[in-house]
Structures are given as C-alpha cells and as structure tokens.
Write an enzyme that holds these catalytic residues in place. Structure first.
Site, short mmCIF file in Angstrom:
data_model
loop_
_atom_site.label_atom_id
_atom_site.label_comp_id
_atom_site.label_asym_id
_atom_site.label_seq_id
_atom_site.Cartn_x
_atom_site.Cartn_y
_atom_site.Cartn_z
N HIS A 261 0.86 -1.19 0.00
CA HIS A 261 0.00 0.00 0.00
C HIS A 261 0.89 1.24 0.00
CE1 HIS A 261 -3.27 2.68 0.88
NE2 HIS A 261 -2.62 3.15 1.93
N ASP A 263 0.87 5.17 -0.33
CA ASP A 263 0.10 6.41 -0.38
C ASP A 263 0.69 7.31 -1.45
OD1 ASP A 263 -1.90 6.05 1.63
OD2 ASP A 263 -0.34 6.24 3.14
N ASP A 373 -7.64 1.75 2.50
CA ASP A 373 -7.31 2.80 3.47
C ASP A 373 -8.11 4.08 3.31
OD1 ASP A 373 -5.87 3.89 5.63
OD2 ASP A 373 -4.42 4.81 4.29
N HIS A 577 -6.64 9.64 -1.20
CA HIS A 577 -7.27 9.68 0.12
C HIS A 577 -6.42 10.32 1.22
CE1 HIS A 577 -5.32 5.56 0.37
NE2 HIS A 577 -4.92 6.10 1.50
#
Length: 1003
Positions: A261, A263, A373, A577
């Site tokens: 993951h 970001d 997330d 996000h």
C-alpha cells in the site's frame, strides 16, 4: 515471579534478537564508498545518467548524510570473494535507519552502471545480491525522507515543507560490507518465528501449545550461542517434526496477497511517491525473479504511469511479470481515492481512467476494487463499481471504527439504487500484514462470519510508504500453508480469493447504505483550499466537456480529448485519500493549490473559447447554462429562482433589516444574523421562533489524536457564537437584488459575511470571506430549520443518502459529523429547506425541542478547521465560501439549487444556441455529463441519473443528427439495455430510484 511460559517467550526473543538474527549475515569483504550530495544534499532528484557522471567524494561508514528531503548518491565498489558453501553473497547496506517504520524514513534504490535497477533498500530490506568472485560496481540513490511519525504525539513539525525543514543531516551510514547470508541460520530464524508466533496464539493449556513450547526450548538448548552457524542445522532438525504437523480440516483459510500500500502522497510529496513506487516495484520484481511462490497485486493506474514515464526499465520488468500473471494490476482506479467527497462524475472517471489504462497497457479489466485505506465509503459507490466492470470490493479501514464493531467481514454491500457488490474486510485488521503468527491467529479468531464462511484475505507487505513483501514473509507463508493450529495460508491473487469466498458464502448477509468510518471525520473539512479546488475543478470539467462536445458536433472546433484527459488526471490524483481529505504535509497541499490554479486557468480559457465559437457573431445577450435546468441539458422542473421579478424592497426597523422580494421575506437583526426567512406562499418561516440562522460559531477543536483527520464529539462541549459586529451595510444592486454585508473580528481573525436576496428568488444567498488565523478551532455556520424531521437527505454520488438525525442507537450517535456534497435537505410532508454550498463537505444535523412543542433541526456547515499536524499552518489565511438557505418543499429544489450554486450561468454576446441534448417527458432526470466517446469515434456520451429517489420515465432528445442510441457502461462498453428503449427514433429511459444510465449516441 515469571511462569515457564513467560520465561520461554523471553528466552526466544533474546536469542533471536541478540544471537540468531545477527548471525544471518557474516562479513566476508569490505567495500569502498563514495558519495555525491545533490546540490549539497538538498537538491531535487536527478536522472541516473546525471548522477553517474557526477564527481564523487570519499565517504565512510559513520559519516553523516541527508538533510530532510535531500538526495545523496553513493558509489559502491569492491570485490566479492569466491562462493561460500554457507549461502549466497550479499551486500548489507544500512543507510542509518531506525529499526522500525519501513517506508517512513530514508530509502534507497540500487543501480548498475548501465542504469538498470536491482532492488530497493529500506529498514526491512537491507541487502543487495552480488555474484561471487566478481567486481562490485553499484550506485545507490538514497532519499533522506524525514521520519515525521517519530514526532509523538503528532506535534507540529516544520519537516513537512522543504523550505522550512532545515539543512541538518538526518542520517549516518551505518553499514556497507559484503556478507554471506547463512542459509541454515536464516531458515532457523524463520522456523522459530513461525512456531513461536503460533505457540503464543494458542490457549495456555492447549496440548499443541505445550508441545510447541517444549520443542522450542529443546531447539534453543541445541544451539551453541558461540557457534550459531555450526549448530543451526541441528536445531532445525528438532523443529522439523513440529513444522510437519498438518492443519485440521476446519482450519480457517487465508488468501495471502502480496501487496504494498503506497500512499500517493501523505508524509511525503508526490515527487517522492514516484521514487517510492520505483523502489517497491524493483523489490517486487527482484523477488518475483528469485521466488516462484510470490504473487503481487498493485493498484492505482497513476503509479503504473509514473513508473512507465520516469523509470522505463523498472516498468519493462513489471510488464514481463504482468504477462506471466504474477504481477497483478488490481483496483481499476486511477488512484486509491477518497470516496466521500469525490463528485459523481469524478468518481466514475476514477474507474474510466484506471480501467482504461490497464486495458491499454496490459489488456486487463480489473474485477476487484482495492481501497484498503480510504476514510469511509459512500452509498453511491456500489452502482459505480458495477458499471465500471468490477464485481468485488475490498477495504480494511472500517476496522478502525471508534464505537461500533462492524458485524461482518464478508457481505453483500447495497448502494442507494439497490446495486449490490460482494465485499470483504480482511479480518487480519491490517493492509500491511507480515504474516506473523499473531496476525494469522487474529485473522482466524476475529473473522465474524466463521461457521458460515471459511475464507479471508490478508494483504502482506510493507506499505503506506511502500517496500512490499519480503522473502521472510514468504518463508512464513510456506510454513503456514498447512500447519497444525494455524490458519492455512495460500499466496494467490485477489480474484482467486473472491471466487472461493463467493462460492463458499452464497447467502452472504446484506449491508445497505454507506460504510461510514467512525473516525477521521475532520477530513471533510481540513485544508479548505484543497477541497474548494476539487469542487471547482469538477464543475469546470463538466462545463468544458459539454461546450467542447457541442462545438465539435456543430463542426466549430476539434474536441480536445487529450487535453481534457490530461486535466482529468491532475484532478483525479488530487482526490487521493490523503490529499483531498487534507491529511498530508504542507508540501502536498501547496502543490495541490498550484495544480488546481493551473487547471482552472486552462479550463476557463477552453470554456471561453468554445462559448465564443458557439455564440458566433450576433449581438444578442446569450446565457450559457451548464446545469441540468432550462439550458443545455434541461432535466428538472420547479426552478428555485424565478427569472426576473420586482426589485427587492428593503425596510430598516429598530430591530434590524427586512428584505422582501414578493416570494420570501428575510429578517436580519442588528447583529447581522438572520431571524426569519418567511415563505410567502405557505406562510411558513424557515427559521424557528427565537432562533437565528447564518450564525457563525467557533468550537475548540483538539482531538485526542490524528489532528488533521479527526474531530472528536467533545468539541461540542464549548461553543462561541460570533455575534459581535464591527460594521453592517445594506446595498442595492442594479438588477434589483439587496445585499447585507457584516464585518466581524474574533481572536486573530476577521470575517465579512454577505447575505443577498435576488428578485424572485426563494432562497437567501450567503457568503463568507474569512481571514483565518485561529488555531485548533473549527468554524461552523448554523442554520436552524423549523421542521419536525427524524432524518435528512445528504447529496452523494448520483443521488442522495438519507441519514437519521436522532441518536437512538450508538450507530446513529456516531454520525455526529458527516459528509454531503452540494446540499443537505430537511423537510416535513409539505415544507422544508435545504442548505446548499459551493465548496463545503463537512456537516452536522441535530434535532432540538421547540418551546411550543415538536422539534426543529439545525443544519451546520463546517467551514474551516486549524489542525497543526501534519501541516502546522493548515488553513491559515484567506478563504471565501458561498452557500444558500433555500426554501425547498421537496428534494428536487435542493438538487437544483445545489447545481446552480456550483455552475453559475455565463453570459456572452452572440446568437441563440440550441442545446446539444434535452431531457423531456413528464419525469425527472439529471444529466451529469455530456462528452465525446473515449475511443475517438466522435460519438456523444450522455450520462443520466435519477436524483430524487423515485421511479421516472423521460425522453432523451438529441439536438443533432444521430444514427442510433444504445446503452453502455461507464467504460463505454455495450451492455444489455436496462431501462433504455428506442422506438421510431424516440429514445426513452425508464429509471429506477437513483439509477445511473450512460447513453451512446452514434454519429
């Protein structure tokens, strides 16, 4: 006094950490290190070719490097010794990490002199493979990313902006040497970790647990701590029978999906994410090359495009593994976006762009949404997901709920229109699993659908800041594939998991409505300029596509497809996000503001050009209206504001000011606050007796944790009404409107409030211009509404969501701050009001007892916050916000007013222009997008939805010659008609509540 269990556990921990793990790598050769600090270590990243040609200086282990956000290139040379029977040769290169937080501190990418990459370096991946008996000649691009999360508990930091981060070196080179990785010691560490983790997960009196404890004790007895390599094999023989014990038939089954993951921005800027992705993909492809057991899934088409553009050699390796089926594109979105605040068409474009990229580059259409997330999931999403060609949905974040435990891990999720999508929350409760015994045991025991279902998914690999799976994680997966007492782990693709899970659980329960996250509610408000930029960009893109499509169909100009696609990508990236929610460092939001300004300038120029072409050379005033009402795509009836009307009458009294336009009467007291908004047709006042509307209120806003993310319920315990006044002025405009302007100062801030009543309008337009310098404070605008209602309607993608406004249950009470798009509407059977806005997302709606019986509701907009982490200057400065209080007997008036405040009409001089498409008939529908087809055919795409939550029947009336109409999905693939009929050239749509339909008109 410690019991035997505690002694065993402590013994294992100490032997592992102090003897076994240090013995995995044994030094067998030295290296020479030189360094080149880009612009003294503070420069922006450079191309490898430039770095290879730079002048390097001697550098030694222990020397400092790396001012925050700087880059240092290390040149590493030497000679690798001959092969060693104990194991492969590897360089251990430690940039000076803290022994935690991979992805949140310094990282490196290793290159050969020809520019090809080998792998990434991070605190859990310190090794570089080297061939024995060969010269070593390598380069390491090292990024000095500051460890911002060490600032505890989330205190303000200047490290989030390069200009304020300082020039102090953050790291020291800790190790650079050629080593042998002792295979037996390395495998012994994995044996012990797996069995120890399993032992700790079992009940204290469990027989298998006791066997494991005795076996581990015996293995530790066999190890000679002064000769770990010489005794590791013997210890492994002691543990082999334990590892050979197989799982029971009813063991929980875990599909382990290799994952990282990453970001796309958070505690690092976007430019650093590009390098993070390159490092992670290099790690993954290296591991795929050397371990056949790995399968890796990566989402976010944006991250693939970055690699393709910036690191083509890394991308080429990725492509080969995609072809083999072991590197799996997933998610189908441009980025892992927020879903609360993203508008309907933008949410659709996340999938159009993402799926389009994966189709073009790999011939793949993703089937699983991958959003572990994001901060809650809107009730409009299931329909969008299905229409984008996806069939399954995965997230993790709802496990973070503060109050209510979500009742399922596997279920059917039903959206506002009734569409259902098979959904899974991994019970491992992390999207960065390391497949430890503790995590596997937690997944099995935590799984809330046990008994009815047997399968769950575990995404494994270091994430947030990237890194991905490690070979140690694969060791654990191999040992727990079939091990007594453990969940059975199989490394496989998301599609394999969902196929098994859906077949295993055909009667999965249904959850209807949003997946509301009981946390991070402040993200609807933090970084107000980012949110305003998003809203403005979404609506400018709508206008640009509409007028550009109209001009293209009329033969006046080419359709700027590539320019629009490029601009959409910029906006979609900002919807990630941690960008749109306002939870990134200052650097990220500064760049977001710059991006939005550039997008706005380019789109305004494009719109002006196409409007001039469409209007032509006439001399009449022409109004271009991009809303679905009375203009290019008229859809709804019952206009909020009548056209024209007598000038507003103004009366000043001892108590205040009265504005009357013959439709509504507005009363404003001497403090500049609305005390009445009387609808003359019904003689109902929106404002309850004794209450005041458009009242600005301040609350202390200091959450327990996660400053930019959270607003905690106790903020309501203290409130300050802004009633002090510096100045009040009444002005009359040439068009007959009346404006009341109020100036106030408070704390270190000031605000100018303006209230405007237009002729013939059934609404009061409000705006605030705030010079905001408060800290840890939230500013709200309160609008009490005199209706007795237990629920309110909040706009979301392609419709609205009805939420209770009471607090009957803990689930209701937890929604004390919620997200809405352009409107919130509260009503009784025949009377209601809406609060519409142009840039606000955070709202709260509460019910209050009326003095004369019944209740009234108060709608509040959250205008500004001032959290100090991760950006200590969040929201400081000037902000302009517009909203309106609308007399709205039903939700259709709210829908219309919401569109109008975001899409004001444009006036030019020319000749009348016929709309490109109209919606006719007696029913109600809204056109959300008019554009040309993605394939360049020139066909016109019209996206239509039912906005009121009612069945309807309408006609689609193209204003141009066309050869046919057919229904397509969001990807513009033909689909079986669902509500669309074409008979004798007449196009009719029969829509279910909130149904979304895309029509393709062939030219």
């Amino acid at each position: 006094m410690h019991d035997r269990r505690s002694l065993t556990e402590h013994r294992i921990e100490r032997v592992l950490n102090e003897r076994l793990k240090p013995a995995v790598h044994r030094r067998v050769g030295d290296l020479t290190v030189q360094a080149w600090h880009v612009d003294g270590g503070q420069g922006e990243p450079v191309a490898p070719s430039e770095a290879f040609a730079a002048s390097y200086e001697p550098f030694a282990v222990g020397d400092q490097w790396g001012p925050a956000w700087g880059t240092t290139w290390f040149h590493v040379t030497g000679n690798a010794p001959a092969p060693d029977p104990a194991g492969p040769l590897e360089i251990v290169f430690d940039l000076g990490w803290a022994d935690h937080s991979p992805g949140f501190q310094a990282e490196g990418l290793v290159y050969r002199p020809d520019g090809t990459t080998i792998k990434g370096l991070n605190p859990r991946n310190v090794w570089i493979p080297v061939p024995p008996g060969k010269a070593v000649d390598l380069y390491v691009e090292a990024a000095a990313n500051p460890l911002i999360l060490e600032i505890d508990p989330f205190r303000p930091t200047k490290l989030g902006e390069k200009t304020t981060a300082g020039d102090r070196p953050l790291y020291r080179l800790a190790r650079a040497e050629v080593c042998v990785r002792d295979t037996q010691v390395w495998e012994l560490v994995a044996d012990i970790e797996v069995l120890d983790g399993l032992m700790r997960s079992l009940p204290e009196q469990d027989g298998w647990r006791m066997e494991l404890q005795l076996g581990l004790d015996h293995a530790l007895d066999v190890i000679d701590l002064q000769d770990v390599p010489g005794t590791a094999a013997a210890a492994r023989e002691v543990l082999a029978p334990l590892l050979a014990r197989t799982a029971s038939q009813g063991a929980h089954k875990i599909s382990a999906v290799g994952h990282a993951h990453i970001d796309s921005a958070w505690l690092w800027p976007v430019r650093e994410t590009v390098r993070k992705v390159a490092r992670t993909v290099s790690n993954v492809t290296n591991l795929l090359d050397t371990d056949d057991s790995l399968l890796f899934a990566m989402s976010s088409a944006q991250q693939y495009e970055w690699i393709e553009r910036e690191r083509p050699e890394v991308f080429a390796r990725l492509v080969e593994h995609v072809k083999s089926g072991r590197f799996v594109p997933t998610g189908g979105m441009w980025v892992e976006s927020d879903t609360n605040m993203v508008g309907g068409e933008a949410m659709a474009r996340q999938f159009v762009m993402g799926q389009g990229y994966f189709r073009e580059k790999f011939g793949i259409t993703c089937s699983e949404v991958w959003l572990p997330d994001s901060f809650g999931y809107s009730a409009g999403l299931p329909q969008i997901v299905k229409q984008a060609g996806l069939t399954h949905f995965l997230t993790q974040k709802i496990s973070w709920n503060q109050k209510n435990v979500f009742p399922h891990h596997t279920f059917q999720w039903e959206g506002i229109d009734g569409t259902r999508v098979f959904t899974h929350f991994p019970p491992v409760d992390t999207y960065n699993s390391d497949l430890s015994g503790r995590e596997l045991a937690h997944a099995a025991t935590n799984f809330r659908d046990k008994g009815a279902a047997s399968y769950s998914l575990a995404p494994f690999g270091w994430g947030d800041g990237g890194g991905g799976p490690t070979r140690e994680m694969l060791q654990r997966a191999a040992r727990t594939q079939d091990l007594e007492g453990s969940a059975q782990v199989t490394v496989e693709a998301p599609s394999a998991f969902f196929a098994k899970a859906e077949a295993d659980y055909p009667d999965a329960p249904v959850w209807a409505g949003e997946l509301y996250l009981e946390l991070h509610r402040g993200t609807y408000t933090s970084q107000a300029k980012t949110k305003a930029g998003n809203r403005r960009s979404e609506h400018l893109l709508r206008e640009a596509e509409l007028w550009a499509a109209t001009a293209a169909v009329r033969g006046l100009a080419d359709y700027p497809a590539e320019d629009l696609k490029r601009l959409w990508k910029v906006v979609l990236l900002q919807q990630f996000h941690d960008i749109l929610p306002g939870s990134s460092i200052a650097w990220v939001h500064r760049e977001a503001a710059e991006n939005y300004a550039a997008v706005e300038a380019e789109l305004e120029e494009l719109i002006a050009d196409r409007l001039a072409l469409l209007a032509g050379d006439g001399d009449q005033p022409v109004t271009f209206n991009a809303t679905p009402f009375d203009g290019a795509v008229p859809a709804l009836s019952g206009a909020v504001a009548a056209r024209g009307g007598d000038p507003v009458r103004v009366e000043e009294t001892a108590d205040g000011i009265v504005l009357d336009n013959g439709v509504v009467t507005v009363t404003i007291d001497r403090a500049g606050i609305v005390t009445g908004l009387l609808d003359q047709a019904t003689r109902r006042d929106v404002v309850p007796a004794g209450e005041r509307a458009n009242l600005l209120q301040l609350h202390q806003d200091f959450p327990n944790m996660w400053d930019a993310w959270d607003i905690d319920e106790f903020y309501r315990n203290t409130v300050r009404d802004l009633t002090e006044i510096d100045d009040l002025r009444v002005d009359l405009a040439d068009n007959g409107a009346a404006a009341v302007t109020v100036r106030r100062t408070f704390g270190d801030s000031s605000v100018v409030q303006t209230m405007v009543l237009q002729p013939g309008a059934r609404q009061l337009d409000c705006s605030v211009d705030v010079d905001w310098h408060e800290r840890e404070t939230v500013l709200k605008a309160a609008v009490p509404i005199d209706v007795h209602a237990k629920e309110a309607a909040f706009e979301t993608q392609f419709g609205h969501l009805v939420r209770p406004t009471h607090t009957n249950t803990s689930w209701d009470a937890a929604r004390f701050e919620v997200c809405a798009h352009r409107f919130v509407h509260v009503a009784e059977r025949d009377f209601g009001a809406a609060v519409v806005n142009s840039a606000t997302y955070g709202h709260d709606v509460t019910r209050h007892e009326s003095p004369d019986g019944g209740t009234y509701s108060t709608v509040r907009l959250s205008l500004l916050r001032a959290p100090r982490f991760p950006d200590p200057e969040t929201d400081q400065g000037r902000h302009a916000r517009s909203y309106a209080i609308v007399v709205a007997p039903d939700v259709s008036a709210a829908v219309e007013a919401g569109y109008r405040i975001n899409l004001p009409a444009r006036q030019v001089t020319g000749s009348p222009v016929e709309p490109l498409v109209r919606i006719g008939g007696e029913g109600t529908a809204a056109v959300e997008a008019v554009k040309l087809a993605e394939d360049g055919s020139g066909d016109v795409i019209v996206r239509i939805y039912e906005p009121l939550g009612a069945r309807t029947r309408v006609t689609v009336e193209p204003g141009f010659e066309h050869t046919g109409a057919r229904q397509v999905n969001l990807l513009e693939d033909d689909v079986e008609a669902d509500g669309l009929t074409v008979e004798d050239g007449r196009i009719t749509l029969s829509l279910r509540p909130f149904q979304l339909v895309t029509v393709r008109l062939s030219r």
